[in-house]
Motif scaffolding. Sequence first.
Motif, PDB file in Angstrom:
ATOM      1  N   UNK A 151       0.835  -1.201   0.000  1.00  0.00           N
ATOM      2  CA  UNK A 151       0.000   0.000   0.000  1.00  0.00           C
ATOM      3  C   UNK A 151       0.873   1.255   0.000  1.00  0.00           C
ATOM      4  N   UNK A 152       1.990   1.193   0.699  1.00  0.00           N
ATOM      5  CA  UNK A 152       2.867   2.364   0.853  1.00  0.00           C
ATOM      6  C   UNK A 152       3.960   2.451  -0.202  1.00  0.00           C
ATOM      7  N   UNK A 153       3.976   1.522  -1.147  1.00  0.00           N
ATOM      8  CA  UNK A 153       5.059   1.478  -2.143  1.00  0.00           C
ATOM      9  C   UNK A 153       6.421   1.321  -1.486  1.00  0.00           C
ATOM     10  N   UNK A 154       6.475   0.469  -0.450  1.00  0.00           N
ATOM     11  CA  UNK A 154       7.757   0.076   0.119  1.00  0.00           C
ATOM     12  C   UNK A 154       8.316   1.011   1.166  1.00  0.00           C
ATOM     13  N   UNK A 155       7.470   1.518   2.071  1.00  0.00           N
ATOM     14  CA  UNK A 155       7.967   2.445   3.105  1.00  0.00           C
ATOM     15  C   UNK A 155       7.784   1.917   4.523  1.00  0.00           C
ATOM     16  N   UNK A 156       7.343   0.670   4.675  1.00  0.00           N
ATOM     17  CA  UNK A 156       7.109   0.119   6.000  1.00  0.00           C
ATOM     18  C   UNK A 156       8.412  -0.321   6.668  1.00  0.00           C
ATOM     19  N   UNK A 157       8.559   0.024   7.944  1.00  0.00           N
ATOM     20  CA  UNK A 157       9.559  -0.578   8.830  1.00  0.00           C
ATOM     21  C   UNK A 157       8.809  -1.529   9.749  1.00  0.00           C
ATOM     22  N   UNK A 158       9.252  -2.777   9.810  1.00  0.00           N
ATOM     23  CA  UNK A 158       8.568  -3.783  10.610  1.00  0.00           C
ATOM     24  C   UNK A 158       9.181  -3.832  12.002  1.00  0.00           C
ATOM     25  N   UNK A 159       8.614  -3.038  12.903  1.00  0.00           N
ATOM     26  CA  UNK A 159       9.093  -3.033  14.275  1.00  0.00           C
ATOM     27  C   UNK A 159       8.387  -4.094  15.100  1.00  0.00           C
ATOM     28  N   UNK A 160       9.143  -4.841  15.894  1.00  0.00           N
ATOM     29  CA  UNK A 160       8.548  -5.925  16.668  1.00  0.00           C
ATOM     30  C   UNK A 160       9.311  -6.117  17.976  1.00  0.00           C
ATOM     31  N   UNK A 161       8.577  -6.568  18.994  1.00  0.00           N
ATOM     32  CA  UNK A 161       9.162  -6.896  20.281  1.00  0.00           C
ATOM     33  C   UNK A 161       8.355  -8.001  20.936  1.00  0.00           C
ATOM     34  N   UNK A 162       8.760  -8.396  22.122  1.00  0.00           N
ATOM     35  CA  UNK A 162       8.163  -9.570  22.760  1.00  0.00           C
ATOM     36  C   UNK A 162       6.915  -9.251  23.571  1.00  0.00           C
ATOM     37  N   UNK A 163       6.658  -7.972  23.863  1.00  0.00           N
ATOM     38  CA  UNK A 163       5.484  -7.591  24.636  1.00  0.00           C
ATOM     39  C   UNK A 163       5.774  -7.493  26.120  1.00  0.00           C
ATOM     40  N   UNK A 164       5.016  -6.593  26.803  1.00  0.00           N
ATOM     41  CA  UNK A 164       5.290  -6.369  28.227  1.00  0.00           C
ATOM     42  C   UNK A 164       4.110  -5.813  29.009  1.00  0.00           C
TER      43      UNK A 164
END
Length: 271
Positions: A108-121
């Motif tokens: 949708x963004x034409x390749x501008x996503x950064x996939x941020x992820x963590x384990x949760x808290x």
Amino acid sequence: MTSTESTDRPYAKYPVRIGVQIQPQHAQYADIRRTVAAAEELGVDVAFNWDHFYPLSGEPEGLHFECWTMLAAWAEATERIEFGALVTCNSYRNPDLLADMARTVDHISDGRLIFGIGSGWFEKDYDEYGYEFGTAGGRLDALGEALPRIEQRWAKLNPKPTRDIPVLIGGGGEKKTLKLVAQHANIWHGFGDAEVIGHKHAVLDQHCADLGRDPGEIERSVGVGDKRPEQIGKALLDVGTRLFTVHVSGPDYDLGLLREWIAFRDDINNK
């Protein structure tokens, strides 16, 4: 950059970038959308939200919106900036589904996503939405199991992502989290002063060495809280930080500090 910096910290090759975490709490979505547009117009490099179901500060039952449906809207509402979650909670979604969601927002963004992820808290999220909270170690183990599944699903999807989606992992745990960063991430995001961050960089560099990975492949990111660039900017820059993220919260999203950090970026990058 000096030759010593280049040798000791190969990740110092990156230009300085400025992010803003627009916390989706205590505001109507129209205000959030206007803030994203204003941040892009100011020249920010990355806009983040977060992946929670309730506010983290202020009124605990206050206004709040969901992360990934919002990111899909940001993909359409912005034109230039990269964007993503700071960070997605691994516990809340099946990893293969999450990979597909990220791939879709990437397109949708034409390749501008950064996939941020963590384990949760944040235990309230888990309790209210029916997820098992478990232990910090168990959640980190689950993240370690999910990351290869996400990568494998990206390789199977049709169409594939528009690019190798940058993976940002947040968290400073030295034995598990930073090892996962060395194995899977393009960006590490942490919190702390220059002494703390410099130490974490050294630990991450060692994990990279153990795995045979170039530590220069991992951009170093930090949350700056309410600090101004003249207070902490140079010290964090000297230990290799290159992505500095300001956080703003509703109902009134004040971008004054963000302007100062953008000016700091421009001064450094134009030298």
